[in-house]
Design an enzyme around this catalytic site. Structure first.
Site, PDB file in Angstrom:
ATOM      1  N   VAL A 294     -29.077  17.134 -31.441  1.00  6.23           N
ATOM      2  CA  VAL A 294     -28.325  17.838 -32.485  1.00  6.23           C
ATOM      3  C   VAL A 294     -28.122  19.257 -32.005  1.00  6.23           C
ATOM      4  CG1 VAL A 294     -28.264  18.570 -34.885  1.00  6.23           C
ATOM      5  CG2 VAL A 294     -29.367  16.415 -34.280  1.00  6.23           C
ATOM      6  N   ASN A 492     -26.470  18.254  -7.076  1.00  5.77           N
ATOM      7  CA  ASN A 492     -26.318  17.524  -5.821  1.00  5.77           C
ATOM      8  C   ASN A 492     -25.307  18.185  -4.885  1.00  5.77           C
ATOM      9  OD1 ASN A 492     -28.191  15.645  -6.830  1.00  5.77           O
ATOM     10  ND2 ASN A 492     -26.586  14.481  -7.849  1.00  5.77           N
ATOM     11  N   GLY A 543     -31.928  24.293 -25.616  1.00  3.84           N
ATOM     12  CA  GLY A 543     -32.425  25.042 -26.767  1.00  3.84           C
ATOM     13  C   GLY A 543     -32.760  26.488 -26.449  1.00  3.84           C
TER      14      GLY A 543
END
Length: 598
Positions: A294, A492, A543
């Site tokens: 979320v 990568n 976050g």
């Protein structure tokens, strides 16, 4: 008197020296103008003047080493050393983030094998940097990013061909062994006939005729990652940072100059943050499987600083609600719908590697109700003061035995039913303005349907559904036929020039670009500068916890202040594309309403 005599003597000696070395007239005039100054001023001015005639800095060596990312996984650091004014000087370094394709509910042996493979890959990358790449790129101008990436691409292509040749030889040897074994042992007779190619399914519970159901497309194999490929991405990023340092400009401006062919943009727009608030575990005992992340998206009209402060307020309130669910003040506010007795807020389970709270829910309504309660408690309203984005990670939901998505424990939906469910969801909860990976990349017909149905209301974004971004340059129709935008990750063998080219392709196709942070993020802040320089619409960093992620948000704050001080900051906008009416450009796109003032 003695000081004056020393100055006259120095002036006479310098004049004799420069006269014998045929100093140009302009330089001689400049030197004569500088000599009356004090010695401390003279040396600085003289050094600055003569530095203009020095050779451009070139790469003298690369140094690769094994380091660790934010979650303790091994990764690669590349240091750039340049010859500057005949001296070897360390210019900068770059640390690569790591990305894993192993799902969170993988078996222990699978995780162990992945860790072993990661260690081997990092070791190989260190060897490539210290041996081959350091030699190949020696004497190259770091500001020539295009040439550097071209040489890196050729080196990587040669490594891919070498691997293919080795695999062919190994397959040939195995084939010969099988033939020898088959010749020695007689083939056993078949015990039973082979199963039919396809079996028709019943159309319903009645005794009507059997109806053949079209099977779902199988999962496409994951893109192969060559062992050591981190060396290509790490070296390209380090060269970009070195070029910016030698130009004495920030990396975001250096990136913008590379994308816009050395034309300095008059204004730049900051990407809008997608801040992950909750990580809803797919393998938790709770029922909801549909939502993995979320995310909060602040209104575009707010500054980045204001938006992050608002996100932090919501995060603090959500943490409080999760830590004390029984004391939730808004738990009895929805009695009209009969949910007063059913709503039991889950508890927080800790901090995710994404830097957000980890929890689980039994239904989507339960999740969104608690989000609304948290916002209302601090005087905010979803859909006006803050928006939501949901990462569905649909590729992790598919039950290939049933050929359906498991959105709740024991609740399954077909791809067509998923489209109808999303349409109902967005109509019911219009504050959800972005869905990431709502379907697998193989369900192309359903991607087209959901874009036509919801494109004017919501961003339909491909993240896992666009993992093969390296093929976009050769086949621009891969994975981008119908979606609002794509999450690009610097992992990568990705090179800076690749991102510049890919964002140009996406801009031309009216797709938005989202720069995404991998699972194993490092402390390197370069991703933020790349996002600003490339003009990405969103930045998905995880976050507002864990140092390696918070450092990137702080970097974006610093860039905002710098652009605002220079008068080069342009306001961002949230605009959707109506796929159903794309042939009518005269109709303006939908724009989200302005936020209410705090």
């Amino acid at each position: 008197m003695e000081a004056a005599a020393r100055l006259r003597r120095r002036r006479r000696e310098a004049a004799e020296y420069y006269r014998g070395h045929r100093v140009p007239e302009r330089m001689e005039e400049a030197l004569n103008a500088l000599f009356p100054l004090c010695p401390e001023d003279l040396y600085g001015e003289l050094a600055n003047y003569l530095s203009k005639f020095s050779k451009a800095a070139v790469i003298c060596k690369l140094v690769g080493r094994k380091v660790f990312d934010g979650v303790g996984q091994p990764t690669l650091e590349v240091e750039i050393y340049c010859t500057v004014k005949n001296y070897e000087k360390r210019i900068c370094s770059a640390v690569m983030a790591t990305h894993s394709q192993i799902p969170e509910n993988a078996l222990p042996e699978t995780i162990e094998a992945d860790e072993k493979e990661r260690n081997v890959s990092v070791h190989t990358a260190v060897e490539w940097v210290n041996e081959s790449l350091s030699t190949i790129l020696r004497d190259l101008d770091p500001t020539d990013q295009c040439q550097a990436d071209k040489m890196l691409g050729e080196y990587f292509a040669n490594k891919v061909e070498e691997k293919k040749e080795i695999e062919k030889q190994e397959e040939g040897q195995e084939g010969e062994k099988k033939k020898e074994e088959a010749a020695k042992v007689a083939p056993a007779p078949a015990l039973r006939p082979s199963a039919p190619a396809s079996k028709p399914k019943k159309g319903g519970k009645g005794k009507k005729g059997l109806v053949e159901v079209k099977p779902i497309p199988p999962a496409e194999p994951a893109e192969a990652v060559l062992c050591g490929s981190l060396a290509i991405g790490g070296t390209s990023l380090a060269i970009a940072k070195a070029g910016a340092a030698l130009r004495h400009v920030p990396l975001y401006l250096h990136t913008a100059l590379l994308k816009h062919t050395q034309e300095t943009p008059k204004e730049m727009t900051l990407p809008l943050p997608m801040v992950t608030l909750l990580n809803c575990e797919k393998n938790s005992p709770t029922k909801l499987k549909l939502v993995k992340e979320v995310m909060l998206i602040p209104p575009a009209e707010l500054s980045f600083k204001q938006g992050i402060e608002r996100v932090l307020d919501i995060q603090k309130e959500m943490t409080r609600l999760l830590e004390s669910p029984s004391k939730t003040p808004g738990s009895q506010t929805d009695s009209k719908r009969g949910k007063a007795q059913k709503f039991l807020a889950p508890t927080v389970k800790g901090l995710s590697r994404l830097g957000c709270l980890t929890t689980g829910y039994d239904s989507l309504e339960q999740l969104l109700l608690q989000m609304q309660i948290a916002c209302n408690n601090i005087g905010l309203e979803l859909g006006t003061d803050m928006y939501l984005a949901l990462n569905c990670a649909a590729h992790e939901l598919m039950d290939y035995g049933k050929e359906k998505y498991e959105i709740l424990t024991g609740t399954f939906k077909s791809p067509d039913e998923m489209v109808a469910m999303y349409v109902e969801m967005i109509n019911k909860f219009p504050f959800i303005i972005a869905l990431i990976d709502p379907l697998r990349k193989e369900d192309r017909e359903q991607w087209s349907s959901i874009c036509c149905a919801l494109g004017s209301k919501c961003y339909l974004i491909a993240e896992d559904a666009a993992t093969q971004i390296s093929k976009l340059k050769t086949d621009q129709n891969i994975n981008t036929a119908m979606c609002s935008g794509i999450v690009l990750k610097y992992i990568n063998q990705t090179k800076v020039s690749d991102l510049i080219e890919l964002t140009g392709i996406l801009d031309g196709q009216r797709h938005i670009t989202i720069l995404g942070s991998p699972d194993g993020e490092s402390s390197d802040e370069s991703l933020v500068d790349l996002a600003v320089g490339l003009g990405a619409r969103f930045l998905k960093l995880g976050g507002l916890s864990r140092g390696e992620r918070v450092a990137k948000y702080n970097r974006l704050l610093a860039i905002e202040e710098e652009l605002a001080a220079n008068g080069a900051l342009r306001e961002a906008k949230l605009e959707f594309v109506d796929f159903a009416e794309e042939s009518q450009p005269e109709q303006p796109p939908d724009v989200l309403p302005a936020p209410q003032e705090d």
